[in-house]
Design an enzyme around this catalytic site. Structure first.
Site, PDB file in Angstrom:
ATOM      1  N   LYS B  79      47.184  72.781  44.001  1.00 51.61           N
ATOM      2  CA  LYS B  79      46.014  71.894  43.953  1.00 51.61           C
ATOM      3  C   LYS B  79      45.442  71.899  42.538  1.00 51.61           C
ATOM      4  O   LYS B  79      45.442  72.940  41.866  1.00 51.61           O
ATOM      5  CB  LYS B  79      44.993  72.422  44.956  1.00 51.61           C
ATOM      6  CG  LYS B  79      43.803  71.522  45.230  1.00 51.61           C
ATOM      7  CD  LYS B  79      42.892  72.199  46.264  1.00 51.61           C
ATOM      8  CE  LYS B  79      41.705  71.342  46.630  1.00 51.61           C
ATOM      9  NZ  LYS B  79      40.836  72.014  47.624  1.00 51.61           N
ATOM     10  N   SER B 154      39.793  68.638  51.171  1.00 50.90           N
ATOM     11  CA  SER B 154      40.079  68.166  49.827  1.00 50.90           C
ATOM     12  C   SER B 154      41.498  68.486  49.340  1.00 50.90           C
ATOM     13  O   SER B 154      41.962  67.877  48.383  1.00 50.90           O
ATOM     14  CB  SER B 154      39.074  68.764  48.839  1.00 50.90           C
ATOM     15  OG  SER B 154      39.210  70.171  48.779  1.00 50.90           O
ATOM     16  N   SER B 178      38.882  72.527  53.707  1.00 50.92           N
ATOM     17  CA  SER B 178      39.739  71.848  52.737  1.00 50.92           C
ATOM     18  C   SER B 178      41.214  72.229  52.805  1.00 50.92           C
ATOM     19  O   SER B 178      42.052  71.573  52.205  1.00 50.92           O
ATOM     20  CB  SER B 178      39.234  72.077  51.306  1.00 50.92           C
ATOM     21  OG  SER B 178      38.184  71.168  51.047  1.00 50.92           O
TER      22      SER B 178
END
Lengths: 432, 468, 113
Positions: B79, B154, B178
């Site tokens: 990420k 996310s 997330s």
């Protein structure tokens, strides 16, 4: 109209730990050979940088608290204090608000006790200076100082005169130096001062206070009190109230000038820093720190007074490492001469940096060598005085001890002060 | 040769060690998969093709010398909120558009030390603010199961990349949902460790008492492998306790006889999308059939978690985004997107003088109650199981003007995050062709127990065959 | 789905929670730049979010200790040891403007907060 000065001080002191407050970068901004060479993700405020507190800095803070009689609570934590400024890399300063390491305490001055509100530990900001580059006004930032450990000592409004302020600040500095946690060098910026000043008529706290910054010496601190006293008196005399604001001290004119009106007071949005678990101060840890507390200046003064040194001289001596060592050495060599040594170095009758304690004592002893110590010389003189004063001899034999003093005095006069009083006394006692 | 990008971490390890394949071949297969699918998916902000191939070559040399490390030669994506030395890191915000970090996050360092080939940086909601990956300043990621749908967020880019076999495994981060929620929407395993189990050093911070990095993977065993690599005490993160890291893979055990699993009534909401509660309940019954005991329990209503999380997280965001001033790196504060502005302003309000007690302080008190509520439940049961999200993947564009979407979508997750608990999302079936996820929540540092239950389910059920 | 959940939590509101003055202060305090549209939409969205917090009223919070850290860690400290820092080049590598080893910003007032 007469007013009473009310002043509280905020004293920032940079701790001389080896590394910074929340990271392992070197803590030596003043001697750094170049800008921005002691930085890392933490003190540069990079994304993902996380603070880990320096144990030594925490212990230094607690040690300072112990030295000024603070209470050390069993639980403390760090808070984030938010404001924007280019020298503050994270947009917040890690500080302490609700649970600092030291609460309360005091320092006594000749004009009364100055109470300490608290001492907290925080991190310093980067160093910024203003310059012209390519004709443009710019600010240049060096993060070597960013996150250097900084303690803030906050007093109650107990300072009431410029003289007291100076005495208090000197005492703070002497204590901090004595416990060895900072140099307190105003020029290097490792000690920085702010004054909160207001005036009262009846001793009650007035509804305003003026914060004075940019104070670079104890003298300027005292001067800022004097000049604010005059300025605020004039406003109050007109029936007005001085504006609550921050003012900067200008040494060139010995006056203060407005910096920022405090109405729009900064809202620092403090909250407990989630990056740093709380600090619990156990009894064992506290006692371990307490055991490192060296003898403090006030207790050293008491020690000198006990040796027979007058207070005014003792105060001068404890503030001078060389003088203090000199007295210690004289005491070891021959305690008889401590009093005169103290008097002679304080009055600069001798240069203690040149004359060794041993030589000093020798010189005193050689002066004493002029004294008449020969019993065969003294005995006839004594016998004559005794026969001249039979009533006093009778008094002595009846138990009047001060008769002895009368005879010693008489012998001294008869020998023009050259007789050795100690030997005279012992001869007198033998005869009588 | 079959498509190597379909391999799991564990299969790759075996084939690499047996020298059936090389890391260069495996990495090339993933880069090909990325090249083919990225125009549709947009799961990456940055693909590190050259660096990946050169680390693959180095890995092959090490393997040839007989070295074996857990991730040696295996392509992993990360990420984009993890700092990667020398490789652009943006957190999907234009504020950090050109930011080249001068250091690696601890997680990245550990991955590299374990031999991983870092193949790219995944798209995410900007600053991890959201549950859709739609707030990314670089455009949304699309769900591999249906390109017109969102991947969740996310960590949506990582979830999509793993789900679409663009990579062998991925690393995401969770503040509250997330990892679990995008794993649920993309049909992959998403593992959220206990707060403090994995270092946050070098991760762009959202809320410092919640952020937890963790793996997203094709199988439970892969999560166990990756978690073992990234977990552990870090001297640079004062919130990581010095507790030994078990060998999660070796200790993985599908025998769950006697395990007590709590099913909180409040988490099977009538408002959830029809079919989700049933599917999750069926998956719980599967665990029961393997010897676990199901216990109906009561937890505080999720509405308390959502309100509490909103205040605490926004306050953290307002503080953590203060450092972005464009002086030392990145662009100035005019580059913040609308979602970041909303969060910074709300958080600042909750912390400001006059409002702190009513908002932030009360939120911390409610957080204590939420934690005590879970403590109470964990004295009765070993694990808690519920739906991960109240819906399957929503259409692209549906969250853009919904200021509270992120919180609503993570309604069933926020409480356990506030309590600092560990949890996993496991896919349990397809509802109208889209994956449904169940979450299994464990007590602090009970990662192994959570992994075991997930593993037991995975061994028993082929979730893709469960349809409704 | 979003609407159903919003309704469940009654978070749609037209009630103003943040005063206009506080909102303006907030923009300044956070150093953000808002478009005219954002000033309106964000204000009402913040009001909605704060409305949620009314559920706290249902809980008895008297004598509840605020929780700052979910773990039970305490006294995590570093020994006072110096470790390697960035080089000056590394420190300045992402700076927008630099001069002679310093970070540079356009002139700011000497008055410091």
């Amino acid at each position: 109209m007469t007013y009473q000065l009310i002043c509280g001080a905020e004293i920032h002191v940079e701790l001389k730990t080896k590394s910074k407050m929340f990271c392992g970068c070197k803590n030596d901004p003043f001697h750094a050979p170049g800008p921005n060479i002691y930085t890392c993700p933490v003190c540069l405020g990079l994304p993902g940088g996380l603070p880990v507190p320096n144990k030594q800095a925490i212990e230094d803070t607690i040690l300072l608290g112990l030295a000024i009689h603070s209470e050390i609570p069993s639980l403390a934590h760090f808070d984030r204090k938010h404001y924007f400024y280019p020298d503050l890399p994270k947009g917040y300063q890690i500080s302490q608000k609700d649970e600092p390491f030291c609460i309360g305490g005091y320092i006594d001055t000749t004009e009364g006790r100055v109470r300490i509100n608290h001492i907290h530990l925080e991190e310093d900001a980067a160093k910024m200076h203003h310059d012209l580059v390519d004709g443009k006004k710019v600010s240049l930032i060096d993060f070597n100082r960013s996150s250097v450990p900084l303690v803030e000592i906050v007093t109650e409004p107990d300072i009431h005169s410029a003289e007291q302020a100076k005495e208090f600040l000197k005492k703070v500095r002497d204590i901090v130096r004595a416990i060895g946690v900072s140099d307190c060098d105003m020029e290097k910026g490792s000690m920085r001062l702010e004054a909160n000043i207001s005036l009262t008529k009846d001793g009650s706290l007035p509804p305003y206070k003026v914060e004075v910054k940019n104070i670079n010496s104890f003298r300027y601190f005292a001067n800022s009190l004097t000049s604010e006293f005059v300025r605020q008196s004039e406003i109050l005399d007109k029936g007005e109230t001085p504006v609550q604001e921050t003012r900067g001290y200008r040494s060139a004119t010995n006056s203060t000038a407005s910096q920022r009106v405090k109405e729009d007071a900064a809202d620092y949005r403090y909250f407990p820093d989630p990056d740093i678990p709380p600090i619990v101060i156990s009894k064992e840890w506290l006692e371990e720190i307490r055991s490192r507390l060296p003898e403090l200046p006030s207790s050293k003064i008491d020690g000198l007074i006990k040796l027979g040194i007058v207070e005014s001289a003792a105060k001068i001596i404890v503030n001078d490492q060389a003088m203090m060592e000199y007295i210690e050495q004289v005491k070891t060599l021959n305690p008889k001469f401590v009093q005169s040594a103290a008097k002679d170095i304080v009055n600069k009758k001798i240069d203690h940096t040149k004359l060794s304690p041993a030589d000093y004592i020798k010189s005193l002893e050689s002066k004493n060598a002029d004294k008449v110590t020969d019993e065969n010389v003294l005995k006839p003189i004594i016998e004559k005085i005794l026969s001249d004063n039979p009533t006093v001899v009778a008094d002595f034999k009846a138990g009047k001890q001060n008769a002895l003093g009368f005879f010693v005095g008489a012998v001294m006069r008869a020998s023009s002060g050259k007789a050795d009083a100690g030997i005279v006394t012992s001869i007198l006692q033998k005869i009588l | 040769m079959s498509d190597l990008s379909l391999l799991t971490v564990e299969e790759s390890r075996k084939k690499l060690d047996a020298k059936e394949i090389s890391s260069v071949e495996l990495t090339t297969a993933c880069l090909d998969s990325i090249a083919k699918q990225e125009p549709d998916l947009h799961a990456f902000v940055t693909v590190l093709s050259e660096q990946a191939l050169s680390s693959a070559k180095v890995a092959d040399q090490s393997i040839a010398k007989g070295e074996s490390l857990p991730l040696l030669g295996i392509p992993i994506s990360i990420k984009d909120n993890f700092l990667t030395k020398g490789a652009r890191t943006t957190a999907s915000s234009k504020v950090l558009d050109g930011f080249i970090p001068p250091f690696d996050a601890t997680v990245v360092r550990k991955l590299k030390e374990a031999g991983a080939v870092i193949i790219g940086k995944n798209n995410m909601d900007a600053w991890a603010h959201g549950s859709s990956t739609e707030t990314s300043d670089y455009g949304p990621t699309h769900n591999p199961w249906d390109l017109s749908k969102l991947p969740g967020g996310s960590s949506g880019g990582t979830a999509a990349a793993v789900s679409a076999n663009e990579v062998i495994g991925g690393i995401g981060s969770e503040t509250a949902g997330s990892i679990r929620q995008p794993a649920s929407w993309c049909g992959v395993i998403g593992f959220k460790p206990t707060y403090g189990r994995v270092s946050r050093y070098g991760v762009v911070a959202m809320e410092a008492s919640l952020d937890s990095p963790g793996p997203l993977s094709k199988t439970v065993r892969d999560s166990a492998i990756m978690l073992g690599v990234i977990a552990g005490h870090d001297v640079l993160d004062a919130t990581t306790p010095d507790i030994a890291v078990p060998n999660y893979l070796k200790d993985l055990n599908s025998n769950i006889k006697g395990l007590r699993i709590g099913l909180p009534k409040e988490y099977f909401m009538k408002e959830s999308q029809a079919g989700i509660n049933d599917m999750v309940m069926k998956s719980a019954k599967q665990l029961e059939s393997l010897g676990a005991t199901l216990v109906e329990v009561n937890l505080m209503d999720p509405k308390f978690g959502i309100a509490d999380y909103t205040i605490i997280q926004r306050a953290g965001v307002s503080s953590n985004l203060s450092r972005y001033d464009g002086v030392r790196y990145g662009n100035d504060r005019t580059y913040f997107g609308k979602e970041a502005k909303r969060r910074v302003m709300l958080g600042s309000y909750a912390l400001s003088s006059g409002y702190y007690d009513a908002y932030y302080k009360r939120a911390q008190q409610v957080r204590m109650l939420l934690k005590q509520d879970f403590d109470r439940i964990f004295s009765q049961v070993d694990l808690i199981m519920s739906p991960t999200a109240p819906s399957t993947a929503l259409p692209i564009g549906s969250t853009l003007n919904e200021a509270m979407f992120g919180e609503l979508s993570d309604l069933l997750i926020e409480g356990s995050s506030l309590a600092g608990l560990t949890a996993v999302n496991i896919p349990v079936g397809l509802l109208s062709g889209l994956p449904v996820g169940a979450q299994i929540i464990g007590n602090h540092f009970q990662e192994q127990q959570v992994l075991n239950a997930a593993y037991a389910y995975e061994q028993k059920v082929n979730w893709k065959e469960i349809k409704a | 789905m979003i609407k159903i959940l919003s309704d469940k939590l009654h978070i749609m509101t037209t009630k103003q929670v943040i005063t206009d003055a506080d909102f303006a202060k907030l923009v300044k305090m956070t150093k953000l730049t808002l478009s005219d549209e954002e000033k309106v939409s964000i204000h009402s969205q913040l009001d909605e979010a704060l409305k949620e917090v009314e559920v706290f009223d249902e809980l008895d919070l008297k004598n509840v200790v605020p929780l700052s850290h979910p773990g039970s860690l305490q006294n995590i400290m570093r020994e006072d040891v110096v470790i390697d820092s960035f080089t000056q080049d590394e420190a300045l590598s992402n700076a927008n403007a630099k001069h002679n080893g310093f970070f540079m910003v356009s002139g700011v007032l000497e008055d410091q907060t």
